[in-house]
Write a protein that holds these residues in place. Structure first.
Motif: not given
Length: 290
Positions: A148-152
């Motif tokens: 996961e390289c997008a953030a929450g």
């Protein structure tokens, strides 16, 4: 809340040490004998700069999540971290890398990273999901590794949108849930995007029942990697300039922030030029005034 300290970073408030000066012309560096890396003459500013952040973060995500030869890797987020994670996965022997995102960033990936396959989650056929699409692309098993390289902080559905707005959670679990359900049984999932606190509707059942390893990659241990990554740049194994879209002046940053927020002109990774910067290297974006 965390039960332990996190990393120290410049310009990131008290949350990571309270060190001022993330993007400034002058920065006071504590313990400069260990917190500064001298760049050799054959490494230009535009490539060496990212040893302090993007390169170590993406490399750590790949190494920490255990990407090895023959793995199929899925990456959520086609920004600079995701792009370099894709490059590093292939460098580590991944047989296939699939990137999930939407909009113009996927076009950028297709142009600069021809060996990476893509999924536009906004253009899936009716009845299809990211999970079902990935299964089809991976012999109905799913990827071995998901990163996961997008953030929450970007909610995809209304439930998380309102829960975050009302302070009922700080982060959405949507991408993490997609990773868990997409990954093959006993596969590995790594989180390198920024997550702050608590999330709702987390699919802990799939995590447990299917033996998924969920790994918080944390704030990357930069000192552990930056010398070896510097050698990779010198040996032309990696080309960080591929992810750099703009070169701007420090004096223009107030206007650049607005353009970056709106993603104008395909802006994603910016090199900020100061009066101390060396002349642009070959392949560097032309200086743009704002």
């Amino acid at each position: 809340m965390y039960g332990g300290r996190t990393a120290g970073m410049f310009g990131y408030s008290h949350f990571t040490g309270g060190f001022a000066g993330g993007q400034s012309e002058y920065t006071r560096v504590p313990y400069g004998d260990v917190n500064l890396l001298p760049l050799p003459d054959d490494v230009p500013d535009e490539e060496g700069l990212f040893l302090s952040d993007v390169l170590c973060t993406s490399w750590h995500a790949v190494v920490d999540t255990g990407v090895k030869k023959g793995d199929v890797v899925a990456i959520w987020g086609a920004g600079p971290i995701g792009q370099m994670a894709a490059d590093f996965s292939l460098l580590n022997g991944a047989s296939k890398v699939i990137m999930i995102d939407s909009n113009w960033r996927l076009d950028y990936v297709k142009e600069r990273y021809p060996h990476v396959e893509t999924i536009d989650f906004m253009k899936l056929e009716k009845g299809e999901s990211v999970t079902s699409t990935l299964k089809k692309m991976c012999n109905n098993r799913g990827p071995d590794v998901s990163i996961e390289c997008a953030a929450g902080e970007y909610a995809k559905g209304w439930a998380h949108y309102f829960e975050m707005m009302l302070g009922l959670e700080t982060d959405t679990s949507e991408l993490i849930n997609e990773m868990i359900t997409s990954t093959r049984n006993f596969g590995r999932c790594g989180i390198t995007g920024v997550y702050v606190g608590f999330t709702n509707h987390f699919n802990i059942g799939s995590l447990m029942e299917r033996g998924i390893r969920l790994i918080g990659n944390g704030q990357a241990p930069v000192h552990l990697y930056w010398e070896s990554l510097l050698k990779m740049i010198q040996d032309k194994q990696i080309k960080p300039l591929k992810m750099v879209t703009h070169r701007v002046r420090l004096e223009d940053l107030a206007n650049v922030y607005y353009a970056f927020d709106k993603k104008e002109d395909g802006m994603q990774k910016v090199f900020v030029e100061t009066k101390f910067s060396f002349p642009p290297c070959e392949g560097s974006p032309e200086l743009k005034r704002f």
